[in-house]
Design a protein around this motif. Structure first.
Motif, PDB file in Angstrom:
ATOM      1  N   LEU A  43     -10.178  -6.178  10.302  1.00 59.51           N
ATOM      2  CA  LEU A  43     -11.525  -6.664   9.998  1.00 59.51           C
ATOM      3  C   LEU A  43     -11.815  -7.976  10.722  1.00 59.51           C
ATOM      4  N   LYS A  44     -10.813  -8.818  10.839  1.00 60.89           N
ATOM      5  CA  LYS A  44     -11.014 -10.090  11.544  1.00 60.89           C
ATOM      6  C   LYS A  44     -11.285  -9.858  13.033  1.00 60.89           C
ATOM      7  N   GLN A  45     -10.734  -8.777  13.582  1.00 56.68           N
ATOM      8  CA  GLN A  45     -10.966  -8.460  15.003  1.00 56.68           C
ATOM      9  C   GLN A  45     -12.303  -7.771  15.211  1.00 56.68           C
ATOM     10  N   THR A  46     -12.870  -7.182  14.152  1.00 57.90           N
ATOM     11  CA  THR A  46     -14.141  -6.460  14.280  1.00 57.90           C
ATOM     12  C   THR A  46     -15.245  -7.233  13.558  1.00 57.90           C
ATOM     13  N   ASN A  47     -15.368  -7.036  12.254  1.00 62.87           N
ATOM     14  CA  ASN A  47     -16.371  -7.749  11.453  1.00 62.87           C
ATOM     15  C   ASN A  47     -15.879  -7.768  10.014  1.00 62.87           C
ATOM     16  N   ARG A  48     -15.686  -8.954   9.478  1.00 62.97           N
ATOM     17  CA  ARG A  48     -15.103  -9.075   8.134  1.00 62.97           C
ATOM     18  C   ARG A  48     -16.064  -8.619   7.036  1.00 62.97           C
ATOM     19  N   PHE A  49     -17.305  -8.308   7.409  1.00 61.40           N
ATOM     20  CA  PHE A  49     -18.260  -7.826   6.415  1.00 61.40           C
ATOM     21  C   PHE A  49     -18.611  -6.347   6.625  1.00 61.40           C
ATOM     22  N   ASP A  50     -17.782  -5.631   7.405  1.00 60.64           N
ATOM     23  CA  ASP A  50     -17.940  -4.178   7.511  1.00 60.64           C
ATOM     24  C   ASP A  50     -17.488  -3.539   6.204  1.00 60.64           C
ATOM     25  N   LYS A  51     -18.345  -2.681   5.627  1.00 56.41           N
ATOM     26  CA  LYS A  51     -17.994  -2.020   4.366  1.00 56.41           C
ATOM     27  C   LYS A  51     -16.734  -1.162   4.567  1.00 56.41           C
ATOM     28  N   THR A  52     -15.793  -1.306   3.631  1.00 53.75           N
ATOM     29  CA  THR A  52     -14.460  -0.713   3.765  1.00 53.75           C
ATOM     30  C   THR A  52     -14.060  -0.057   2.448  1.00 53.75           C
ATOM     31  N   ILE A  53     -13.505   1.155   2.513  1.00 56.98           N
ATOM     32  CA  ILE A  53     -12.927   1.800   1.329  1.00 56.98           C
ATOM     33  C   ILE A  53     -11.429   1.967   1.562  1.00 56.98           C
ATOM     34  N   VAL A  54     -10.629   1.489   0.609  1.00 58.97           N
ATOM     35  CA  VAL A  54      -9.173   1.622   0.679  1.00 58.97           C
ATOM     36  C   VAL A  54      -8.737   2.610  -0.400  1.00 58.97           C
ATOM     37  N   PHE A  55      -8.142   3.735   0.004  1.00 63.91           N
ATOM     38  CA  PHE A  55      -7.698   4.766  -0.937  1.00 63.91           C
ATOM     39  C   PHE A  55      -6.221   4.556  -1.263  1.00 63.91           C
ATOM     40  N   CYS A  56      -5.934   4.348  -2.545  1.00 66.47           N
ATOM     41  CA  CYS A  56      -4.563   4.093  -3.017  1.00 66.47           C
ATOM     42  C   CYS A  56      -4.059   5.267  -3.843  1.00 66.47           C
ATOM     43  N   GLU A  57      -2.762   5.209  -4.179  1.00 61.98           N
ATOM     44  CA  GLU A  57      -2.135   6.326  -4.887  1.00 61.98           C
ATOM     45  C   GLU A  57      -2.636   6.474  -6.325  1.00 61.98           C
ATOM     46  N   ASN A  58      -2.886   5.364  -6.988  1.00 65.43           N
ATOM     47  CA  ASN A  58      -3.252   5.400  -8.403  1.00 65.43           C
ATOM     48  C   ASN A  58      -3.878   4.060  -8.789  1.00 65.43           C
ATOM     49  N   ILE A  59      -4.245   3.910 -10.036  1.00 64.18           N
ATOM     50  CA  ILE A  59      -4.930   2.693 -10.481  1.00 64.18           C
ATOM     51  C   ILE A  59      -4.028   1.471 -10.342  1.00 64.18           C
ATOM     52  N   ASP A  60      -2.761   1.614 -10.707  1.00 65.06           N
ATOM     53  CA  ASP A  60      -1.825   0.486 -10.603  1.00 65.06           C
ATOM     54  C   ASP A  60      -1.726   0.013  -9.147  1.00 65.06           C
ATOM     55  N   HIS A  61      -1.592   0.955  -8.231  1.00 61.22           N
ATOM     56  CA  HIS A  61      -1.522   0.630  -6.802  1.00 61.22           C
ATOM     57  C   HIS A  61      -2.823  -0.038  -6.348  1.00 61.22           C
ATOM     58  N   ALA A  62      -3.957   0.499  -6.825  1.00 59.13           N
ATOM     59  CA  ALA A  62      -5.257  -0.062  -6.436  1.00 59.13           C
ATOM     60  C   ALA A  62      -5.387  -1.510  -6.895  1.00 59.13           C
ATOM     61  N   GLU A  63      -4.905  -1.812  -8.090  1.00 58.40           N
ATOM     62  CA  GLU A  63      -5.003  -3.195  -8.582  1.00 58.40           C
ATOM     63  C   GLU A  63      -4.118  -4.131  -7.775  1.00 58.40           C
ATOM     64  N   ARG A  64      -2.902  -3.692  -7.451  1.00 61.37           N
ATOM     65  CA  ARG A  64      -2.030  -4.536  -6.645  1.00 61.37           C
ATOM     66  C   ARG A  64      -2.608  -4.740  -5.246  1.00 61.37           C
ATOM     67  N   MET A  65      -3.247  -3.685  -4.698  1.00 60.95           N
ATOM     68  CA  MET A  65      -3.864  -3.802  -3.375  1.00 60.95           C
ATOM     69  C   MET A  65      -5.041  -4.767  -3.420  1.00 60.95           C
ATOM     70  N   ARG A  66      -5.815  -4.711  -4.512  1.00 59.00           N
ATOM     71  CA  ARG A  66      -6.929  -5.660  -4.651  1.00 59.00           C
ATOM     72  C   ARG A  66      -6.430  -7.093  -4.604  1.00 59.00           C
TER      73      ARG A  66
END
Length: 789
Positions: A413-436
């Motif tokens: 994102l820093k090389q492109t645009n840090r405000f480009d809308k992005t979706i990150v798909f994680c394995e489960n809710i616990d993984h999603a929270e740690r990724m956040r």
């Protein structure tokens, strides 16, 4: 008049169009000239993109505004009458129409795909062009349509007087559906890729059936509240006061067009009785949006609605037909009546293409085994075995892996645009929270400005779900990064999403297509022409699967009544939001964290390891080639292949470059094939002319910078042949070339800016050379001298 000297456009206006009007075709409603079929594929290399040339038929003839029936391809009179036929046949195949013509102004070559006399092609004089009624009668007879069926088939679609008309594939989907219903078919499946306008297509189908009074009461089912509301205020708005939305515990029977959430009529027992307040024959037509979700499952609550109203015609709309051993759209609806795939949409330029960044991590490839007796960060002894990608973030968490993934996403994102809308798909809710958390730490400066820069949007989190619409709306700046696992897999119309990150193992082709579909919409207002997929889990290997964009194959095995239903697997058989308390009717598929294997306190759900290093092993970028195949190659490699296809040899290129009046024409032609000269110059690291870039990349010639070429020419005393004033102008043009490139000196508008305006007005400067022709010749000679070596 000498026809040979007329342009193709002159041939059209002076001979072809008059011949059509003479045959009785209406110039306003039946004759469409320069009819655009596609928008032109978007070609992406590096950070740059361009559009390939779009497909455009010289004429498409319509019996009614919604019924294309013939194609004409025109050529100038230096061609034979049939020279355009093969091109016209290609357009006719796209439109699936039977009557094809080619003309050079002398007459017509007529190709009749449904001829009954054995002569498929014949020549016609200009005054022998068939009437609209003749062609339509021939077509309806071939299709076996009765007079009553023809009345429905010819019902006009809705038009508000604007230029918005269905695209060619939408016309096909609409017309095929209407004709199938006219012929008595009651179960219809339409497969159209995400972003290709399923709702608009559905509206036009419903409008024609409703206006013709073929279907009087119609139910449209969707699965998210916002989708129902958007449908009512946008595509379905023309239905006006005839339309209503079914609310819980409300069944007003005085309307004609009903919209509803699946969940509004399949909730608890009391809510479920809403649809039973309508008689079983109340609805004539039911349209099921996103029918791949629950309606295909034989034990689904949604299926109950369809079976209750079984006498109604039912149309299923989906981007990804559900086909597993337990679930089948095809078993219920029949084979798709029409399919418009993701690959077709990208190839036609209606959908955004994608590039893939594959990042392989060492522990994912080699696995990880704990030391004997090793404890995790919470003091649990880790079971001694090899853990691999299947285990990560499920039974084992490597915290430094999560941090590395977050770092690589943030670097991109820093090389492109840090405000480009992005979706990150994680394995489960616990993984999603740690990724956040990891992404928040990597982007602490922006999170400090607004905490919603990164949001976890999962089924269990009300704060996150409340931000889903803000993520979707292009006007809303925040959230920028949405971290999820299942909630945003489907039904999320994220027009401006430019980055999709896969840190989730995806084994279901249906789910993979749904996820890819989150990025395929184009939004030119927000500079969204393509999107990037960063893949950490080898999910994009599914692109290589022959089934990725192929026709759905039915593999469903019906159960006997004695068989107990197979419990739905997740994610392959996803449950509706209503099956999970607290999610409510508006929600999409929930995120589900895996339950504990056992309920006793001794079971460790997942081990968490803090201090194991994780490194990137490989990182590569993959693109689509011209055939839609995903390839891995550098910009230089791609350019070399493109150039050697276009030019037989270096001599061939030099000959064409030298003979071209304007070099910019060649530059633009190559750019349309994905040769990006600015990006190549950056890669080579020099301010080179396109001429030098081509010679260097394709034939390994040492490149000169523009300044070196300009200096070389100055040292040759080139300008001594001109007078003082003309010499100053040409020297200034050469300096402009050195600074900005060849395209800037080929247009006379350059004479209006500094330093040329110091020499006089453009007219005065041109007079210095003796006139416009002499000025243009001087520029041409300057270019020839520049490239002479």
């Amino acid at each position: 008049m000498n026809k040979k000297q007329l342009s193709e456009r002159d041939i059209c206006s002076k001979f072809i169009t008059p011949a059509l009007v003479y045959a009785g075709w209406d110039l306003v409603t039946q004759i469409r000239e320069e009819f655009s079929l596609t928008k032109g594929r978007i070609i992406v290399r590096g950070k740059l993109h361009t559009r390939a040339k779009n497909k455009r038929a010289d004429y498409v003839l319509f019996y009614k505004p919604n019924l294309p029936i013939a194609v004409i391809e025109a050529k100038d009179n230096n061609h034979t009458v049939g020279d355009g036929m093969q091109q016209a046949l290609g357009y006719a195949e796209m439109l699936q129409i039977p009557f094809v013509f080619s003309s050079n102004g002398d007459g017509f070559l007529f190709h009749n795909k449904i001829t009954t006399d054995g002569i498929i092609e014949r020549e016609l004089a200009l005054d022998e062009f068939p009437t609209a009624e003749t062609l339509w009668e021939c077509w309806t007879k071939h299709r076996g349509l009765t007079e009553q069926q023809t009345t429905l088939v010819t019902q006009d679609y809705y038009s508000d007087g604007s230029n918005k008309t269905p695209r060619y594939y939408q016309l096909l989907a609409i017309n095929k559906t209407i004709e199938a219903i006219a012929q008595g078919q009651n179960r219809i499946l339409l497969v159209m890729a995400t972003g290709t306008g399923k709702t608009f297509t559905a509206f036009q189908i419903i409008w024609r059936l409703w206006k013709s009074k073929t279907k009087r009461r119609i139910l449209f089912l969707a699965d998210r509240n916002i989708l129902v509301d958007q449908t009512m205020t946008n595509d379905f708005k023309p239905f006006g006061s005839a339309m209503t939305k079914i609310q819980k515990r409300q069944a007003n029977k005085s309307y004609e067009i009903y919209l509803s959430l699946y969940q509004a009529v399949t909730g608890n027992e009391e809510e479920r009785n809403i649809y039973k307040q309508f008689s079983q024959d109340f609805f004539d037509l039911i349209v099921i949006d996103e029918c791949h979700r629950g309606s295909a499952a034989i034990d689904s609550a949604w299926r109950e609605i369809l079976e209750y109203f079984s006498s109604a015609t039912q149309i299923g709309l989906t981007a990804t037909p559900k086909e597993t051993k337990d679930v089948s759209n095809i078993d219920y609806f029949g084979e798709p009546i029409y399919t418009y795939s993701l690959r077709q949409g990208i190839d036609d330029g209606f959908l955004a293409p994608y590039k893939v960044v594959r990042i392989d991590l060492d522990k994912d490839l080699a696995g990880w085994r704990p030391d004997k007796g090793m404890l995790d960060k919470y003091g649990n002894e880790i079971e001694d075995r090899i853990y691999n990608q299947k285990d990560f973030d499920k039974t084992l968490v490597l915290e430094k892996r999560t941090q590395l993934v977050a770092k690589k996403i943030s670097e991109f994102l820093k090389q492109t645009n840090r405000f480009d809308k992005t979706i990150v798909f994680c394995e489960n809710i616990d993984h999603a929270e740690r990724m956040r958390q990891a992404l928040a730490n990597e982007n602490a400066d922006l999170v400090a400005q607004n905490s919603k820069y990164v949001m976890r949007i999962t089924g269990d989190n009300e704060e996150g779900k409340a931000e889903l619409d803000n993520f979707i709306f292009p006007e809303s700046k925040y959230p920028v990064i949405a971290v999820t696992s299942k909630l945003m897999t489907t039904g999320v119309d994220a027009q401006t999403c430019k980055l999709i990150v896969l840190d989730q193992r995806i084994l279901s082709m249906t789910e993979f297509k749904q996820i890819i579909g989150r990025g395929t919409r184009i939004n030119e207002d927000y500079d969204k022409y393509y999107f990037t997929i960063i893949d950490f889990r080898k999910a994009t290997e599914l692109f290589a699967d022959p089934d990725f964009d192929g026709d759905p194959v039915q593999i469903y095995t019906p159960q006997s009544p004695d068989d107990s239903p197979v419990p739905p697997d997740f994610p392959e058989n996803q449950p509706s939001g209503s099956d999970y308390p607290g999610l409510g009717g508006e929600q999409n598929w929930p995120d589900i964290a895996e339950p504990n294997p056992e309920d006793d306190d001794t079971t460790v759900r997942r081990y968490v390891v803090a201090n194991v290093e994780v490194k990137v092993v490989a990182e590569r970028v993959q693109y689509f080639d011209s055939n839609g195949k995903l390839i891995t190659e550098s910009l230089k490699d791609y350019t070399r292949k493109t150039l050697t296809k276009e030019f037989a040899s270096l001599d061939d290129f030099l000959r064409r470059w030298s003979s071209s009046d304007k070099k910019q024409v060649i530059i633009e032609e190559l750019a349309n094939q994905g040769v990006f000269f600015d990006a190549l110059a950056d890669e080579i690291g020099r301010d080179c002319d396109p001429f030098d870039l081509v010679c260097h990349v394709a034939w390994d010639k040492p490149p000169l910078t523009r300044k070196q070429r300009a200096d070389q020419l100055k040292q040759n005393n080139y300008f001594t042949r001109y007078g003082e004033q003309a010499r100053k102008v040409l020297e200034a043009l050469l300096d402009k070339y050195a600074d900005e490139g060849i395209q800037h000196i080929e247009e006379t508008q350059v004479l209006t800016i500094a330093p040329f305006n110091q020499f006089g007005t453009p007219l005065e400067i041109i007079r210095t050379f003796g006139g416009l022709d002499q000025y243009q010749q001087a520029v041409c000679d300057l270019e020839q001298a520049l490239y002479a070596s």
